[in-house]
Design an enzyme around this catalytic site. Structure first.
Site, PDB file in Angstrom:
ATOM      1  N   ILE A 253       0.929  -1.496   0.248  1.00  0.00           N
ATOM      2  CA  ILE A 253       0.103  -0.094  -0.003  1.00  0.00           C
ATOM      3  C   ILE A 253       0.351   1.150   0.039  1.00  0.00           C
ATOM      4  O   ILE A 253       0.791   2.441  -1.247  1.00  0.00           O
ATOM      5  CB  ILE A 253      -0.960  -0.154   1.088  1.00  0.00           C
ATOM      6  CG1 ILE A 253      -2.121  -1.330   1.217  1.00  0.00           C
ATOM      7  CG2 ILE A 253      -1.938   0.828   1.205  1.00  0.00           C
ATOM      8  CD1 ILE A 253      -2.783  -1.284   2.547  1.00  0.00           C
TER       9      ILE A 253
ATOM     10  N   SER B 259      -3.843   3.222   7.884  1.00  0.00           N
ATOM     11  CA  SER B 259      -3.099   1.742   8.252  1.00  0.00           C
ATOM     12  C   SER B 259      -4.130   1.063   9.221  1.00  0.00           C
ATOM     13  O   SER B 259      -4.568   0.367   9.480  1.00  0.00           O
ATOM     14  CB  SER B 259      -1.751   1.418   8.983  1.00  0.00           C
ATOM     15  OG  SER B 259      -1.218   0.234   8.894  1.00  0.00           O
ATOM     16  N   ARG B 260      -3.751   1.110  11.365  1.00  0.00           N
ATOM     17  CA  ARG B 260      -4.277   0.527  12.666  1.00  0.00           C
ATOM     18  C   ARG B 260      -4.346   2.094  13.496  1.00  0.00           C
ATOM     19  O   ARG B 260      -3.290   2.338  13.481  1.00  0.00           O
ATOM     20  CB  ARG B 260      -3.672  -0.435  12.893  1.00  0.00           C
ATOM     21  CG  ARG B 260      -3.772  -1.995  12.188  1.00  0.00           C
ATOM     22  CD  ARG B 260      -5.306  -2.272  11.857  1.00  0.00           C
ATOM     23  NE  ARG B 260      -4.884  -3.953  11.289  1.00  0.00           N
ATOM     24  CZ  ARG B 260      -5.426  -3.327  10.069  1.00  0.00           C
ATOM     25  NH1 ARG B 260      -6.490  -2.289   9.216  1.00  0.00           N
ATOM     26  NH2 ARG B 260      -6.478  -4.648   9.568  1.00  0.00           N
TER      27      ARG B 260
ATOM     28  N   ASP C 176      -8.269   6.595   9.099  1.00  0.00           N
ATOM     29  CA  ASP C 176      -9.215   6.107   9.046  1.00  0.00           C
ATOM     30  C   ASP C 176      -9.914   4.640   9.262  1.00  0.00           C
ATOM     31  O   ASP C 176     -10.274   4.127   9.851  1.00  0.00           O
ATOM     32  CB  ASP C 176      -8.919   5.540   7.093  1.00  0.00           C
ATOM     33  CG  ASP C 176     -10.145   4.233   6.723  1.00  0.00           C
ATOM     34  OD1 ASP C 176     -11.365   4.525   6.383  1.00  0.00           O
ATOM     35  OD2 ASP C 176      -9.992   3.177   6.795  1.00  0.00           O
TER      36      ASP C 176
ATOM     37  N   GLU D 237     -12.392   2.282  17.786  1.00  0.00           N
ATOM     38  CA  GLU D 237     -12.836   2.152  16.994  1.00  0.00           C
ATOM     39  C   GLU D 237     -13.456   0.786  16.754  1.00  0.00           C
ATOM     40  O   GLU D 237     -15.084   1.111  16.458  1.00  0.00           O
ATOM     41  CB  GLU D 237     -12.610   2.113  14.868  1.00  0.00           C
ATOM     42  CG  GLU D 237     -11.833   0.374  14.928  1.00  0.00           C
ATOM     43  CD  GLU D 237     -10.872   0.850  13.382  1.00  0.00           C
ATOM     44  OE1 GLU D 237     -10.280   1.791  13.395  1.00  0.00           O
ATOM     45  OE2 GLU D 237     -11.415  -0.214  12.960  1.00  0.00           O
TER      46      GLU D 237
ATOM     47  N   HIS E 211     -12.837   3.268   8.892  1.00  0.00           N
ATOM     48  CA  HIS E 211     -12.335   1.725   8.052  1.00  0.00           C
ATOM     49  C   HIS E 211     -13.105   2.127   7.106  1.00  0.00           C
ATOM     50  O   HIS E 211     -13.633   0.812   6.533  1.00  0.00           O
ATOM     51  CB  HIS E 211     -12.338   1.077   9.924  1.00  0.00           C
ATOM     52  CG  HIS E 211     -11.337  -0.007   9.366  1.00  0.00           C
ATOM     53  ND1 HIS E 211     -10.304  -0.318  10.190  1.00  0.00           N
ATOM     54  CD2 HIS E 211     -10.831  -0.115   8.067  1.00  0.00           C
ATOM     55  CE1 HIS E 211      -9.679  -1.402   9.884  1.00  0.00           C
ATOM     56  NE2 HIS E 211      -9.477  -1.191   8.624  1.00  0.00           N
ATOM     57  N   GLN E 212     -13.124   2.883   6.192  1.00  0.00           N
ATOM     58  CA  GLN E 212     -12.625   2.898   4.483  1.00  0.00           C
ATOM     59  C   GLN E 212     -12.486   2.675   3.318  1.00  0.00           C
ATOM     60  O   GLN E 212     -12.342   2.794   2.408  1.00  0.00           O
ATOM     61  CB  GLN E 212     -14.363   3.619   4.384  1.00  0.00           C
ATOM     62  CG  GLN E 212     -14.317   4.684   4.206  1.00  0.00           C
ATOM     63  CD  GLN E 212     -15.155   5.580   3.096  1.00  0.00           C
ATOM     64  OE1 GLN E 212     -16.444   6.613   4.409  1.00  0.00           O
ATOM     65  NE2 GLN E 212     -14.859   6.353   2.466  1.00  0.00           N
TER      66      GLN E 212
ATOM     67  N   PHE F 163     -10.387   0.251   2.854  1.00  0.00           N
ATOM     68  CA  PHE F 163     -10.934  -1.151   1.192  1.00  0.00           C
ATOM     69  C   PHE F 163     -11.716  -1.441   0.706  1.00  0.00           C
ATOM     70  O   PHE F 163     -11.818  -1.862  -0.016  1.00  0.00           O
ATOM     71  CB  PHE F 163     -10.516  -2.266   2.722  1.00  0.00           C
ATOM     72  CG  PHE F 163     -11.916  -2.812   3.209  1.00  0.00           C
ATOM     73  CD1 PHE F 163     -11.968  -1.688   4.654  1.00  0.00           C
ATOM     74  CD2 PHE F 163     -12.879  -3.146   2.848  1.00  0.00           C
ATOM     75  CE1 PHE F 163     -13.816  -1.901   5.273  1.00  0.00           C
ATOM     76  CE2 PHE F 163     -14.181  -3.181   3.763  1.00  0.00           C
ATOM     77  CZ  PHE F 163     -14.304  -2.637   4.802  1.00  0.00           C
TER      78      PHE F 163
END
Ligand code: NAI
Length: 338
Positions: free
Chosen positions: A155, A232-233, A257, A262, A294-295, A297
């Site tokens: 990525i 990422s995280r 994101d 979360e 978290h969108q 992906f």
């Protein structure tokens, strides 16, 4: 294989059902997240399929193993939510989807960067209300700016390539050099990258070593007014440190994101509820903070690839040739050390 799919939303179900016509697994869906309390739902299943906010900690994995599960199939690339040592001890095989669309995530990171820069989200709201003022909407040219990419795997390398296309100078930090970007990226340690970058984008995995790699001290090493983007995280970034740095203007823009806590928020419609997470609520008040749930992906291409690889992983395991394994010693396929 008889598989229980945790944390299912309508889009997961429709994508997996459509793809499963080629694989013929027996898939059952639950909206429940995997946790120690929900592991027993998997009794009678050979495999479970889990996502990023399912908690495959020791208790959950012990519960799954006691229920007779043999395979934990992640429908994600990151595996920080799985206790791999316990999985190995309990004879649970763990597999993942190593790459489903690195473009989807990298493009979302760039979307956050451009939106924060040119404030298109705020401009859209204003214009809809008949407010055509430009006050507060001034951005900067991407051309000539310095972008620092932390983690230049699949990525990060694509994010670097896109930003290089804008005319940005590219700095990179990763224990391994990615040969696809070496002609234009300059590798350096994280503190040097932070000190020189106008935009920092995180693309490394969450590990015990990388947890809170961006804390208040790290933010103070950045250029004043620089931008931080994390797709990422959440655990890579200390939200408290960000709030402190935003309040003094040290951090100029923040795009997220992912968020460390979360799991209690994202993927749910909580619009009729009071948000209990005060740090998250504070982040939402800043005009220069942009958060998506978290969108990164979430594209058609990525969803189809996730379903195809996950169902293929189930088939491979059933055929005695498990694929895309994750073990406590890591995963295969690496670039050359820097
Ligand atoms: P990858 O494994 O291809 O690349 C990760 C890179 O990070 C590797 O080159 C590795 O050497 C490097 N790295 C590890 N520790 C580092 C550190 N402390 N400092 C700098 N570099 C370090 O992984 P990929 O596919 O590029 O994914 C990156 C991350 O993106 C995943 O770990 C996952 O957490 C996140 N992700 C987020 C999604 C979203 O929807 N927001 C979707 C997919 C992945």
């Amino acid at each position: 294989m008889k598989t229980l799919v945790y944390s299912t939303r309508p889009d997961t179900r429709s994508t997996f059902d459509a793809m499963n016509s080629r694989f013929n697994h027996q898939l059952d869906y639950t909206e429940a997240k995997l946790a120690s309390e929900t592991a027993a739902l998997a009794r009678g299943y050979e495999a479970v399929c889990i996502f990023v906010n399912d908690n495959a900690n020791a208790d959950s994995l012990n519960g799954l193993a006691d229920a007779g599960v043999r395979l934990v199939a992640l429908r994600a690339a990151g595996y920080n939510n799985v206790d791999l040592e316990v999985a190995a001890r309990r004879g649970l095989t763990v597999c993942r989807v190593p790459a489903y669309s690195p473009h989807a995530v990298a493009e979302h990171a760039v979307a956050l960067i451009l939106t924060l820069n040119r404030k298109t989200h705020r401009a859209h709201d204003r214009v809809r209300e008949g407010n055509f003022s430009l006050d507060g909407l001034m951005g900067f040219d991407m051309y000539g700016k310095t972008a620092g990419i932390i983690g230049t795997g699949k990525i990060g390398a694509i994010a670097a390539e896109i930003l290089h296309g804008f005319g940005c100078r590219i700095l990179a930090s990763d224990p391994y050099v990615n040969q696809s970007i070496v002609t234009y990226a300059t590798y350096m340690p994280v503190p040097d990258l932070l000190a020189q970058s106008d935009i920092v984008s995180l693309h490394c995995p969450l590990t015990p070593e990388s947890h809170h790699m961006i804390n208040f001290d790290a933010l103070m090493k950045m250029k004043k007014g620089a931008m931080l983007v994390n797709t990422s995280r959440g655990g890579l970034v200390d939200a408290k440190g960000c709030i402190a740095a935003l309040k003094i203007g040290q951090l100029g823009y923040l795009g997220l994101d992912v968020y460390e806590e979360e799991g209690d928020l994202f993927f749910e419609d909580l619009s009729n509820q009071v948000i209990q997470d005060d740090l998250f609520a504070r982040l939402l008040t800043f005009p220069n903070v942009l958060i998506t749930a978290h969108q990164a992906f979430f594209t058609r291409t990525a969803m189809d690839n996730i379903a195809e690889t996950t169902l293929g992983n189930l088939t491979a395991f059933a055929d005695g040739k498990p694929a895309n394994l994750v073990t406590a010693t890591g995963v295969s396929g690496r670039n050359k050390p820097a």
